[in-house]
Design a protein around this motif. Structure first.
Motif, PDB file in Angstrom:
ATOM      1  N   ALA A 197     -31.326 -19.830 -17.649  1.00 61.64           N
ATOM      2  CA  ALA A 197     -30.805 -21.084 -18.177  1.00 61.64           C
ATOM      3  C   ALA A 197     -31.029 -21.100 -19.683  1.00 61.64           C
ATOM      4  O   ALA A 197     -32.094 -20.705 -20.153  1.00 61.64           O
ATOM      5  N   SER A 198     -30.038 -21.564 -20.423  1.00 62.53           N
ATOM      6  CA  SER A 198     -30.218 -21.606 -21.871  1.00 62.53           C
ATOM      7  C   SER A 198     -31.171 -22.743 -22.218  1.00 62.53           C
ATOM      8  O   SER A 198     -31.206 -23.772 -21.551  1.00 62.53           O
ATOM      9  N   TYR A 226     -28.755 -24.223 -28.476  1.00 61.37           N
ATOM     10  CA  TYR A 226     -27.704 -24.432 -29.477  1.00 61.37           C
ATOM     11  C   TYR A 226     -26.571 -23.427 -29.289  1.00 61.37           C
ATOM     12  O   TYR A 226     -25.397 -23.756 -29.299  1.00 61.37           O
ATOM     13  N   LYS A 227     -26.953 -22.162 -29.058  1.00 60.28           N
ATOM     14  CA  LYS A 227     -25.938 -21.113 -28.912  1.00 60.28           C
ATOM     15  C   LYS A 227     -25.472 -20.973 -27.464  1.00 60.28           C
ATOM     16  O   LYS A 227     -24.551 -20.201 -27.187  1.00 60.28           O
ATOM     17  N   ASN A 228     -26.168 -21.676 -26.560  1.00 61.62           N
ATOM     18  CA  ASN A 228     -25.881 -21.585 -25.132  1.00 61.62           C
ATOM     19  C   ASN A 228     -26.017 -20.161 -24.598  1.00 61.62           C
ATOM     20  O   ASN A 228     -25.194 -19.688 -23.826  1.00 61.62           O
ATOM     21  N   PHE A 236     -28.084 -23.039 -38.972  1.00 63.34           N
ATOM     22  CA  PHE A 236     -27.645 -23.813 -37.813  1.00 63.34           C
ATOM     23  C   PHE A 236     -27.267 -25.222 -38.274  1.00 63.34           C
ATOM     24  O   PHE A 236     -27.946 -25.798 -39.115  1.00 63.34           O
ATOM     25  N   GLN A 237     -26.203 -25.790 -37.699  1.00 67.12           N
ATOM     26  CA  GLN A 237     -25.803 -27.155 -38.042  1.00 67.12           C
ATOM     27  C   GLN A 237     -26.439 -28.125 -37.039  1.00 67.12           C
ATOM     28  O   GLN A 237     -25.784 -28.555 -36.097  1.00 67.12           O
TER      29      GLN A 237
END
Ligand code: TYD
Ligand code: MG
Length: 452
Positions: free
Chosen positions: A289-290, A379-381, A345-346
């Motif tokens: 899981a991310s 964030y990046k999944n 990262f935004q």
């Protein structure tokens, strides 16, 4: 006749002042001062210069014996105490009401009584009947144990002197009072007086005394924090009342190291020791899981593996929401700022929720890299492989710094079947024996993120 005078005490730290103040000059807390009347104690023939018989002694003449420790019969508690109870010591067990302080100490009393020690349990909160009911839940008392339901300090002191026990429990300090003082039970001056008296009894008669103190909302009654400097050992019982796990943390210990923790589970028949906390804490962990990573934190001398979960999603509010459970909120914000600035990262338009599983609370910087990886993974999944363990401290420049106890952390992870480890490069170079594990040393967070 001497009149009683009014003094003000800070209910957070016990600072004394002759006038009320908005902010405590000692601990800087606001609105903590409470008014108390203190009756002067008539001390005839107090210490006068030239009259004492005691004199200073050369340190080389002082002899010490190895302190004899008494086992509590609870391994987790013995470790937090540094190997067992020291005779003649005064310990404080603090914690929220209902967390299990009375249960733990009654279990200790039972074990010590069964081991043939003379034990006295003084309760100012429960009746004999209630204590008996609780005792029946936690198991059998094979030998005698003295119970005393009383709140008057004089009565308690007399009972202790008369029955001369080896181990005494005072449950709780907030219910005990000295009649000679006008202030109410639980006020700063009463709490200090009772503790002082217990200290004298413990030292003079070589009795081990445990005091229970509820951590209360500031300003109402004095919390155990006002006594921390008076006692030898301070233990805090932490955990969510709803969750089954309880952490006993050593905050101060004159006879051992601090920061040791003991892990317990509240069951139907009392508190049970959790012998392998890492395994318990990782139970039910999601696979692939991310946002989920496993970190290793040193709690005292003991490495514990814990899962950190992060959820990063675009916000639908004006102000993004950010929460942190079990770790420092400001630390999470700082690490997110590092990710924005150093990796680009935004995160400004995202809600961020960071949780520690199992109701634990961690403050060690070594979990920084784990928090960063959990946030980046969500964030990046992209999931971090489930057999990976992460530790390392992150600085403001995005560098990953070495942490202490690298070997112990890796060993614990190996024991639980982890095959990969992302760690500070500097730590990798100091390893004496190479583990059977793939080690990925990194010097900054960019390198760590390459492993995602
Ligand atoms: P207690 O030890 O009285 O807490 P404290 O002294 O810190 O105020 O009680 C802890 C809670 O644990 C209480 O709500 C009842 C529960 N409990 C169990 O779940 N199992 C048990 O075997 C016992 C004795 C209590
Ligand atoms: Mg209690």
């Amino acid at each position: 006749m001497a009149r009683s005078k009014t003094v003000y005490f800070c209910s957070a730290c016990g600072h004394e002042s002759s006038k009320w103040m908005g902010q405590c000059p000692a601990c800087k807390q606001w609105n903590t001062f409470v008014e108390e009347k203190v009756a002067p104690t008539s001390r005839k023939g107090g210490a006068k210069p030239g009259r004492t018989s005691a004199s200073p002694m050369n340190i080389s003449e002082v002899t010490v014996q190895e302190e004899k420790r008494i086992s509590t019969g609870i391994h987790e508690l013995d470790r937090v105490l540094g190997g067992g109870i020291v005779k003649g010591s005064l310990s404080l067990v603090g914690g929220d009401p209902g967390i299990g302080k009375s249960t733990l100490l009654l279990q200790v009393c039972r074990n010590m009584a069964n081991a043939g020690k003379k034990v006295l349990y003084v309760s100012g909160e429960e009746s004999m009947h209630q204590i008996k009911l609780r005792a029946e839940r936690i198991g059998t008392f094979e030998r005698e144990m003295l119970l005393f339901c009383e709140t008057s300090l004089n009565e308690i002191s007399n009972a202790i002197l008369k029955s001369s026990p080896e181990f005494v429990v005072i449950d709780s300090i907030q219910t005990m009072y000295n009649e000679e003082m006008t202030s109410a039970a639980g006020s700063v001056s009463q709490v200090r007086e009772v503790t002082g008296q217990m200290m004298r009894l413990a030292k003079e008669h070589n009795i081990a005394v445990f005091i229970v103190g509820h951590v209360t909302k500031e300003g109402v009654v004095a919390g155990p924090r006002t006594l921390e400097h008076m006692v030898d050992t301070v233990l805090y019982f932490e955990g969510e009342r709803e969750a089954a796990y309880r952490i006993l943390r050593g905050v101060k210990n004159r006879f051992g190291s601090t920061n040791e923790i003991g892990v317990f589970e509240m069951c139907g028949n009392g508190l049970m020791e959790v012998e392998n906390p890492s395994k318990t804490m990782l139970n039910g962990r999601p696979v692939d899981a991310s946002g989920s990573v496993v970190v290793c934190s040193m709690e005292g001398t003991r490495p514990i593996l814990i899962e950190i979960q992060a959820l990063i999603s675009p916000t639908s509010f004006q102000m993004p929401r950010r929460t942190a459970v079990g770790i420092d909120y400001n630390r999470v914000n700082l690490l997110m700022a590092v990710l924005e600035k150093r990796v680009g990262f935004q995160l400004g338009g995202c809600d961020a929720y960071v949780n520690l599983a199992g109701g634990m609370r961690l403050g060690e910087p070594a979990i920084d890299l784990g928090v960063v990886m959990a946030i980046a993974s969500s964030y990046k999944n992209v999931a971090v492989p489930e057999d990976t363990i992460i530790f390392g401290e992150v600085g403001l420049v995005g560098e990953v710094r070495a942490v202490s106890g690298g070997e112990a952390r890796i060993k614990e992870a190996q024991k639980l079947g982890f095959r990969r480890c992302i760690l500070p490069k500097a730590n990798m170079e100091t390893l004496k024996t190479l583990p059977k594990m793939q080690l990925m040393g990194v010097t900054n967070i960019r390198e760590a993120l390459d492993y995602l």
